[in-house]
Design an enzyme around this catalytic site. Sequence first.
Site, PDB file in Angstrom:
ATOM      1  N   CYS A  85       1.240  -0.433  -1.716  1.00 38.48           N
ATOM      2  CA  CYS A  85      -0.092   0.155  -1.778  1.00 38.48           C
ATOM      3  C   CYS A  85      -1.176  -0.914  -1.797  1.00 38.48           C
ATOM      4  O   CYS A  85      -2.341  -0.610  -1.617  1.00 38.48           O
ATOM      5  CB  CYS A  85      -0.222   1.060  -3.000  1.00 38.48           C
ATOM      6  SG  CYS A  85      -0.005   0.171  -4.548  1.00 38.48           S
ATOM      7  N   ASP A  95      -2.166  -2.592  -4.373  1.00 43.75           N
ATOM      8  CA  ASP A  95      -2.903  -2.648  -5.634  1.00 43.75           C
ATOM      9  C   ASP A  95      -2.491  -3.874  -6.452  1.00 43.75           C
ATOM     10  O   ASP A  95      -1.353  -4.316  -6.392  1.00 43.75           O
ATOM     11  CB  ASP A  95      -2.671  -1.368  -6.441  1.00 43.75           C
ATOM     12  CG  ASP A  95      -3.295  -0.167  -5.755  1.00 43.75           C
ATOM     13  OD1 ASP A  95      -4.100  -0.391  -4.839  1.00 43.75           O
ATOM     14  OD2 ASP A  95      -2.983   0.965  -6.127  1.00 43.75           O
ATOM     15  N   CYS A 148      -5.316   2.096  -7.923  1.00 46.69           N
ATOM     16  CA  CYS A 148      -5.511   3.542  -8.000  1.00 46.69           C
ATOM     17  C   CYS A 148      -5.809   3.958  -9.446  1.00 46.69           C
ATOM     18  O   CYS A 148      -5.650   3.170 -10.382  1.00 46.69           O
ATOM     19  CB  CYS A 148      -4.262   4.245  -7.502  1.00 46.69           C
ATOM     20  SG  CYS A 148      -2.902   4.117  -8.666  1.00 46.69           S
ATOM     21  N   CYS A 163       3.004   2.972 -10.389  1.00 46.54           N
ATOM     22  CA  CYS A 163       1.727   2.403 -10.837  1.00 46.54           C
ATOM     23  C   CYS A 163       1.876   1.865 -12.266  1.00 46.54           C
ATOM     24  O   CYS A 163       1.305   0.831 -12.604  1.00 46.54           O
ATOM     25  CB  CYS A 163       0.636   3.452 -10.775  1.00 46.54           C
ATOM     26  SG  CYS A 163       0.644   4.405  -9.244  1.00 46.54           S
TER      27      CYS A 163
HETATM   28 FE1  FES Z   1      -0.758   1.462  -6.044  1.00 43.99          FE
HETATM   29 FE2  FES Z   1      -0.930   3.267  -7.900  1.00 43.99          FE
HETATM   30  S1  FES Z   1      -0.915   3.614  -5.771  1.00 43.99           S
HETATM   31  S2  FES Z   1      -0.590   1.183  -8.144  1.00 43.99           S
END
Ligand code: FES
Length: 130
Positions: A35, A37, A60, A104
Amino acid sequence: MALYSEKVMDHFRNPRNVGVIENADGVGEVGNAKCGDIMKIYLKIDEDIITDVKFETFGCGSAIASSSMATELIKGKPLNEAKELTNKAVAEALDGLPDYKMHCSVLAEQAIIGAIEDYYGKHLEKRKEN
Ligand code: FES
């Protein structure tokens, strides 16, 4: 049923312990390649107790809520307890995360472990210097 618990929404809207600690004793940074992140955790440590903790999360809502809850859970705790914090415990403390959002909370677990290892690494180096 709502997708996210009230606790998740609360920690997402009002995240605790956001920020940076200058001269932190340990810093951990992890990312999720899928993702994109990123989460960064800063620790202030005094005699193996986490006296302060801050985080920066570029991610997110679930990642922000997980970082916020995880920092609350380890603040004031000894390192050996903080090290044992699992992503499951973080998710449980948030009254659950949807299955596809569990990864996450893994970022929080890994960033804390990374910060603690960073602290231990720096300490070893110091001991070698003396
Ligand atoms: Fe990447 Fe939540 S979607 S940490």
